[in-house]
Design a protein around this motif. Structure first.
Motif, PDB file in Angstrom:
ATOM      1  N   VAL B  24       0.811  -1.219   0.000  1.00 33.16           N
ATOM      2  CA  VAL B  24       0.000   0.000   0.000  1.00 33.16           C
ATOM      3  C   VAL B  24       0.847   1.274   0.000  1.00 33.16           C
ATOM      4  CG1 VAL B  24      -1.591   1.333   1.454  1.00 33.16           C
ATOM      5  CG2 VAL B  24      -2.034  -1.076   0.980  1.00 33.16           C
ATOM      6  N   PHE B  25       2.048   1.185   0.534  1.00 31.39           N
ATOM      7  CA  PHE B  25       2.837   2.406   0.704  1.00 31.39           C
ATOM      8  C   PHE B  25       3.012   3.229  -0.581  1.00 31.39           C
ATOM      9  CE2 PHE B  25       6.867   4.755   1.167  1.00 31.39           C
ATOM     10  CZ  PHE B  25       6.475   5.596   2.201  1.00 31.39           C
ATOM     11  N   PRO B  26       3.435   2.625  -1.685  1.00 26.42           N
ATOM     12  CA  PRO B  26       3.601   3.418  -2.912  1.00 26.42           C
ATOM     13  C   PRO B  26       2.300   4.080  -3.348  1.00 26.42           C
ATOM     14  CG  PRO B  26       4.529   1.218  -3.173  1.00 26.42           C
ATOM     15  CD  PRO B  26       3.797   1.220  -1.882  1.00 26.42           C
ATOM     16  N   VAL B  27       1.188   3.367  -3.159  1.00 27.55           N
ATOM     17  CA  VAL B  27      -0.096   3.942  -3.532  1.00 27.55           C
ATOM     18  C   VAL B  27      -0.373   5.164  -2.666  1.00 27.55           C
ATOM     19  CG1 VAL B  27      -2.570   3.486  -3.752  1.00 27.55           C
ATOM     20  CG2 VAL B  27      -0.907   1.648  -4.167  1.00 27.55           C
ATOM     21  N   TYR B  28      -0.081   4.993  -1.393  1.00 24.83           N
ATOM     22  CA  TYR B  28      -0.279   6.108  -0.455  1.00 24.83           C
ATOM     23  C   TYR B  28       0.556   7.311  -0.887  1.00 24.83           C
ATOM     24  CZ  TYR B  28      -0.028   8.771   3.886  1.00 24.83           C
ATOM     25  OH  TYR B  28      -0.071   9.774   4.814  1.00 24.83           O
ATOM     26  N   VAL B  29       1.807   7.068  -1.203  1.00 23.69           N
ATOM     27  CA  VAL B  29       2.690   8.158  -1.628  1.00 23.69           C
ATOM     28  C   VAL B  29       2.122   8.857  -2.856  1.00 23.69           C
ATOM     29  CG1 VAL B  29       4.946   8.685  -2.631  1.00 23.69           C
ATOM     30  CG2 VAL B  29       4.778   7.189  -0.636  1.00 23.69           C
ATOM     31  N   ALA B  30       1.616   8.064  -3.799  1.00 28.11           N
ATOM     32  CA  ALA B  30       1.063   8.656  -5.016  1.00 28.11           C
ATOM     33  C   ALA B  30      -0.125   9.544  -4.680  1.00 28.11           C
ATOM     34  CB  ALA B  30       0.646   7.549  -5.991  1.00 28.11           C
ATOM     35  N   VAL B  31      -1.004   9.029  -3.829  1.00 22.42           N
ATOM     36  CA  VAL B  31      -2.183   9.818  -3.468  1.00 22.42           C
ATOM     37  C   VAL B  31      -1.758  11.106  -2.773  1.00 22.42           C
ATOM     38  CG1 VAL B  31      -4.276   9.872  -2.064  1.00 22.42           C
ATOM     39  CG2 VAL B  31      -3.671   7.803  -3.327  1.00 22.42           C
ATOM     40  N   ILE B  32      -0.845  11.002  -1.825  1.00 20.97           N
ATOM     41  CA  ILE B  32      -0.378  12.186  -1.100  1.00 20.97           C
ATOM     42  C   ILE B  32       0.275  13.181  -2.063  1.00 20.97           C
ATOM     43  CG2 ILE B  32       1.317  13.009   0.598  1.00 20.97           C
ATOM     44  CD1 ILE B  32      -1.147  11.689   1.788  1.00 20.97           C
ATOM     45  N   ALA B  33       1.121  12.658  -2.925  1.00 24.30           N
ATOM     46  CA  ALA B  33       1.846  13.536  -3.837  1.00 24.30           C
ATOM     47  C   ALA B  33       0.896  14.310  -4.736  1.00 24.30           C
ATOM     48  CB  ALA B  33       2.824  12.716  -4.680  1.00 24.30           C
ATOM     49  N   SER B  34      -0.229  13.698  -5.038  1.00 28.26           N
ATOM     50  CA  SER B  34      -1.147  14.365  -5.961  1.00 28.26           C
ATOM     51  C   SER B  34      -1.891  15.515  -5.298  1.00 28.26           C
ATOM     52  CB  SER B  34      -2.157  13.347  -6.522  1.00 28.26           C
ATOM     53  OG  SER B  34      -3.035  12.935  -5.501  1.00 28.26           O
ATOM     54  N   THR B  35      -1.660  15.703  -4.005  1.00 29.49           N
ATOM     55  CA  THR B  35      -2.374  16.792  -3.333  1.00 29.49           C
ATOM     56  C   THR B  35      -1.472  17.978  -3.023  1.00 29.49           C
ATOM     57  OG1 THR B  35      -1.897  15.881  -1.159  1.00 29.49           O
ATOM     58  CG2 THR B  35      -3.942  15.160  -2.218  1.00 29.49           C
ATOM     59  N   HIS B  36      -0.217  17.929  -3.497  1.00 24.54           N
ATOM     60  CA  HIS B  36       0.714  19.015  -3.170  1.00 24.54           C
ATOM     61  C   HIS B  36       0.883  19.990  -4.321  1.00 24.54           C
ATOM     62  CE1 HIS B  36       2.367  17.959   0.800  1.00 24.54           C
ATOM     63  NE2 HIS B  36       1.945  16.743   0.470  1.00 24.54           N
ATOM     64  N   PRO B  37       1.265  21.213  -4.008  1.00 25.46           N
ATOM     65  CA  PRO B  37       1.569  22.187  -5.068  1.00 25.46           C
ATOM     66  C   PRO B  37       2.874  21.805  -5.757  1.00 25.46           C
ATOM     67  CG  PRO B  37       2.054  23.101  -2.901  1.00 25.46           C
ATOM     68  CD  PRO B  37       1.395  21.781  -2.665  1.00 25.46           C
ATOM     69  N   PRO B  38       3.128  22.388  -6.945  1.00 30.20           N
ATOM     70  CA  PRO B  38       4.282  21.990  -7.761  1.00 30.20           C
ATOM     71  C   PRO B  38       5.610  22.103  -7.016  1.00 30.20           C
ATOM     72  CG  PRO B  38       2.963  23.675  -8.867  1.00 30.20           C
ATOM     73  CD  PRO B  38       2.309  23.409  -7.574  1.00 30.20           C
ATOM     74  N   GLY B  39       5.766  23.124  -6.183  1.00 28.69           N
ATOM     75  CA  GLY B  39       7.073  23.404  -5.595  1.00 28.69           C
ATOM     76  C   GLY B  39       7.603  22.325  -4.668  1.00 28.69           C
ATOM     77  N   THR B  40       6.707  21.578  -4.064  1.00 29.48           N
ATOM     78  CA  THR B  40       7.098  20.640  -3.018  1.00 29.48           C
ATOM     79  C   THR B  40       8.201  19.682  -3.434  1.00 29.48           C
ATOM     80  OG1 THR B  40       4.750  20.647  -2.562  1.00 29.48           O
ATOM     81  CG2 THR B  40       6.114  19.183  -1.227  1.00 29.48           C
ATOM     82  N   PHE B  41       8.135  19.270  -4.708  1.00 26.27           N
ATOM     83  CA  PHE B  41       8.984  18.159  -5.108  1.00 26.27           C
ATOM     84  C   PHE B  41      10.399  18.576  -5.445  1.00 26.27           C
ATOM     85  CE2 PHE B  41       4.618  17.324  -5.962  1.00 26.27           C
ATOM     86  CZ  PHE B  41       4.425  16.109  -5.338  1.00 26.27           C
ATOM     87  N   VAL B  42      10.581  19.883  -5.682  1.00 23.53           N
ATOM     88  CA  VAL B  42      11.900  20.356  -6.077  1.00 23.53           C
ATOM     89  C   VAL B  42      12.924  20.072  -4.986  1.00 23.53           C
ATOM     90  CG1 VAL B  42      13.179  22.360  -6.925  1.00 23.53           C
ATOM     91  CG2 VAL B  42      10.727  22.152  -7.371  1.00 23.53           C
ATOM     92  N   ARG B  43      12.461  20.073  -3.745  1.00 24.73           N
ATOM     93  CA  ARG B  43      13.369  19.846  -2.628  1.00 24.73           C
ATOM     94  C   ARG B  43      13.869  18.399  -2.566  1.00 24.73           C
ATOM     95  NH1 ARG B  43       9.721  21.397   1.769  1.00 24.73           N
ATOM     96  NH2 ARG B  43       8.404  22.525   0.296  1.00 24.73           N
ATOM     97  N   GLY B  44      13.226  17.544  -3.319  1.00 28.17           N
ATOM     98  CA  GLY B  44      13.700  16.161  -3.382  1.00 28.17           C
ATOM     99  C   GLY B  44      13.259  15.308  -2.205  1.00 28.17           C
ATOM    100  N   VAL B  45      12.382  15.837  -1.361  1.00 25.80           N
ATOM    101  CA  VAL B  45      11.882  15.041  -0.239  1.00 25.80           C
ATOM    102  C   VAL B  45      10.399  14.749  -0.473  1.00 25.80           C
ATOM    103  CG1 VAL B  45      11.607  14.896   2.260  1.00 25.80           C
ATOM    104  CG2 VAL B  45      13.455  16.271   1.263  1.00 25.80           C
ATOM    105  N   MET B  46      10.047  13.501  -0.372  1.00 22.69           N
ATOM    106  CA  MET B  46       8.644  13.141  -0.565  1.00 22.69           C
ATOM    107  C   MET B  46       7.841  13.452   0.688  1.00 22.69           C
ATOM    108  SD  MET B  46       7.205  11.923  -3.204  1.00 22.69           S
ATOM    109  CE  MET B  46       7.816  11.826  -4.874  1.00 22.69           C
TER     110      MET B  46
END
Ligand code: ATP
Ligand code: MG
Lengths: 350, 282
Positions: B24-46
């Motif tokens: 389930v973990f990867p699915v959870y990460v995907a769902v969570i990631a889809s709720t963040h603004p674009p900038g979040t991922f640039v920092r390289g931390v999920m």
């Protein structure tokens, strides 16, 4: 309602197995014929040839006045009850019964009436909405019967329909099937290897062996005058004793073996016909030792090793006899009760 | 149940929880990631907690797509995937159940030969025969069409084989009883074999649907028209297509939406095959 005529029927399976080799039999309208014989003798094959489930390799088969050799099962106007019932597992009991009628495009209300009639006759009216898996073995058996009944076919074909039931239920269903058959007067062909079923149900008995008919006759005829050594050994339990005529002559134990037909060299005597006391009239006497006494409730079986004899003799007596293992006994049989056979051909001598 | 003691229980639950967590973990990460603004991922931390941008992200994916990367709005692609997966599933099921029926119930010349030929095709999945298949499809003018997307994937030795195995467990007497009852071969197939196969059909439906839905290489090869892009291709284009960093928040929203239809199919079919499992038993 119809008669069935088999004329020199043959069956050769694809692999070359000759399962039926020349069977001719006339079954009268309304008659109940029971086919018996040892496993593998071709009973099922013959039945399935009549049903149309196996092709006929040779000979002619008539049902009613039609030659049906090349007709599909459904066109032969027969109904079959299978050993494993072969109920449609996903259909309710009602639909199991109705399926054949629906395929014949019978109007709905007529189907409904027939199914309910048959269900009433077999006392399965309460289960019409159930699926087969929710029924007991006996009830499934009734449904299988019902599926045959509703069609009102000109003949019923049964292939060991009771062999999956327990002993008590088997007796009960045996009686019911026979009563039903007598009431409906539907020509029936019934395969079994249970000789009690065979003797009790049949109008006429057909004893088969290795693809051939050994004897046809009423149960009493077959029992009282077995036509061959095979039939003599197959019908009746415990099996008939076979004694070499030469042995009897040597031991000089018969009053007068000449009373038997000329050419007799094998003598059959049923376990019930061996007595502990000499009967009136001509008889034979056998002397030996009790090898084993086997009480079986209302009756007992005594196995006797004859003096100088090779195989033991079985005696059936009522109750528990006053003999012990190892005791010497004399056995007597009236000459009239003996079955004379020719050893080589295995045929009854008359 | 082998053991009923506390430690056994604890251990088995632990193992199960661990297993579920890993899945389930990867699915959870995907769902969570889809709720963040674009900038979040640039920092390289999920991030592991939901962000504030869920509605906005899904709105963009559904209504606008990402024109710069050449991906249309997601609706059309979902539809394409659905049509393709359904066509493959239904095609596979009908062809394989009919061929299994032919192989088990009819005695024709070269029956076993045909069976083995079908069986051999197990060794030839799309990936192996992709070049000749492409050639054929192109020559038949089926590029950029649903026919081209689905037909080459329809033949299925697996399903044929499974149906064959199942049919062989159906007692022969059932067929004979049906014959005596006046049912011809096709009637027997429709009235008896098909209803008895519901469980198998449902299970295979799920497997085949997911197989069809997940097709990637084949659609990528034969569709050039965005009209016929499938969702799995869409995800790929989103990741690689843009000139900038992949927009992970949008990619993840697409992924989540792409995973929904198979889930729905499973939920729907599951009722059927649980029912089948508990009811077909004779
Ligand atoms: N489909 C078949 N192909 C080849 N041989 C067969 C086939 N069916 C039956 N046989 C053979 O034909 C012979 C007769 O079989 P059949 O089933 O008629 O016997 P049966 O009298 O009904 O025996 P049982 O009492 O055990 O049911 C047997 O030797 C059997 O091995
Ligand atoms: Mg048999």
């Amino acid at each position: 309602m119809a008669s069935i005529q088999m004329d020199d029927l043959h069956k050769v399976y694809a692999g070359g197995v000759k399962a039926v080799t020349g069977i001719s039999l006339d079954i009268a309208d309304g008659e109940m014929i029971v086919l018996v014989g040892p496993s593998g003798c071709g009973k099922s094959t013959l039945l399935r040839m009549v049903a149309g489930l196996e092709t006929i390799s040779g000979g002619t088969l008539r049902i009613g006045d039609r030659v049906v050799n090349n007709l599909e099962p459904a066109e032969r106007d027969i109904a079959m009850v299978f050993q494993n019932y072969a109920l449609y597992p996903h259909m309710t009991v009602f639909n199991n019964l109705a399926y054949g009628l629906k395929n014949r495009k019978m109007p709905k209300d007529a189907i409904d009436r027939r199914v309910r009639e048959a269900a009433k006759m077999l006392e399965i009216g309460d289960y019409l909405d159930r699926k087969p898996r929710n029924l007991s073995g006996g009830q499934r058996q009734r449904v299988a019967m019902g599926r045959a009944l509703v069609r009102e076919p000109s003949a019923f074909l049964f292939d060991e329909p009771l062999s999956n039931l327990d002993a008590k239920l088997r007796v009960q269903m045996r009686v019911e099937i026979r009563q039903l058959q007598k009431r409906l007067k539907t020509t029936s062909l019934y395969v079994t290897h249970d000789q009690l079923e065979a003797l009790t149900m049949a109008d006429r008995l057909v004893v088969m062996n290795a693809g051939r008919v050994e004897q046809v006759g009423t149960p009493m005829e077959v029992f009282d005058r077995p036509a061959t050594v095979f039939v003599a050994g197959f019908i009746g339990s415990p099996a008939m004793n076979m004694i070499d005529a030469a042995y009897l002559r040597e031991t000089g134990s018969a009053d007068d073996l000449d009373g038997l037909p000329h050419g007799t060299d094998l003598i059959g005597v049923r376990p019930d016909d061996l007595l502990m006391t000499p009967p009136d009239g001509p008889h034979l006497r056998l002397a030996g030792r009790v090898a084993l006494l086997e009480p079986a409730g209302a009756e007992s079986h005594i196995y006797v090793a004859l003096d100088d004899g090779d195989q033991p003799i079985t005696v059936r007596v009522q109750g528990l006899p006053m003999v012990e293992d190892g005791a010497r006994v004399n056995l007597y049989a009236a000459l009239a009760a003996l079955h004379p056979f020719d050893r080589v051909s295995g045929v009854r001598v008359t | 149940m082998v053991e009923n003691d506390r430690w056994g229980m604890l251990l088995s639950h632990l193992v199960l929880i661990l297993g579920v967590a890993i899945v389930v973990f990867p699915v959870y990460v995907a769902v969570i990631a889809s709720t963040h603004p674009p900038g979040t991922f640039v920092r390289g931390v999920m991030p592991l907690l939901p962000g504030p941008n869920a509605l906005e992200n899904y709105r963009i994916v559904i209504s606008e797509g990402r024109s710069t990367a050449g991906t249309p709005p997601i609706g059309g692609m979902l539809w394409n995937s659905f049509v393709m997966a359904m066509a493959i599933t239904i095609g596979k099921l009908s062809i394989s159940i009919l061929s299994a029926f032919a192989i088990v119930y009819f005695r024709f010349r070269f029956r076993m030969f045909f069976f083995w030929v079908i069986f051999l095709t197990l060794m030839l999945p799309v990936e192996v025969r992709i070049v000749p298949t492409f050639e054929v499809v192109a020559d038949l003018g089926m590029l950029n069409s649903f026919a081209g997307l689905s037909i080459p994937l329809i033949a299925s030795a697996t399903a044929t084989f499974l149906f064959r195995q199942f049919f062989m467990t159906v007692p022969e007497e059932l067929m004979e009883a049906a014959r005596v009852d006046g049912a011809g071969p096709m009637k027997f197939f429709r009235d008896i074999l098909l209803p008895l196969s519901v469980t198998n059909i449902a299970a295979l439906f799920v497997i085949m649907f997911i197989y069809g839905w997940n097709q990637y290489l084949w659609p990528l090869l034969i569709t050039t028209d965005p009209e016929f892009y499938t969702i799995v291709m869409g995800i790929q284009r989103m990741v690689t297509g843009g000139e900038s960093e992949p927009l992970w928040h949008l990619v993840m929203a697409t992924v989540v939406l792409a995973a929904l239809p198979p889930v729905l199919v499973i939920l729907f079919m599951q009722r059927l095959f649980v029912k089948g499992l508990t009811e077909t038993e004779k």
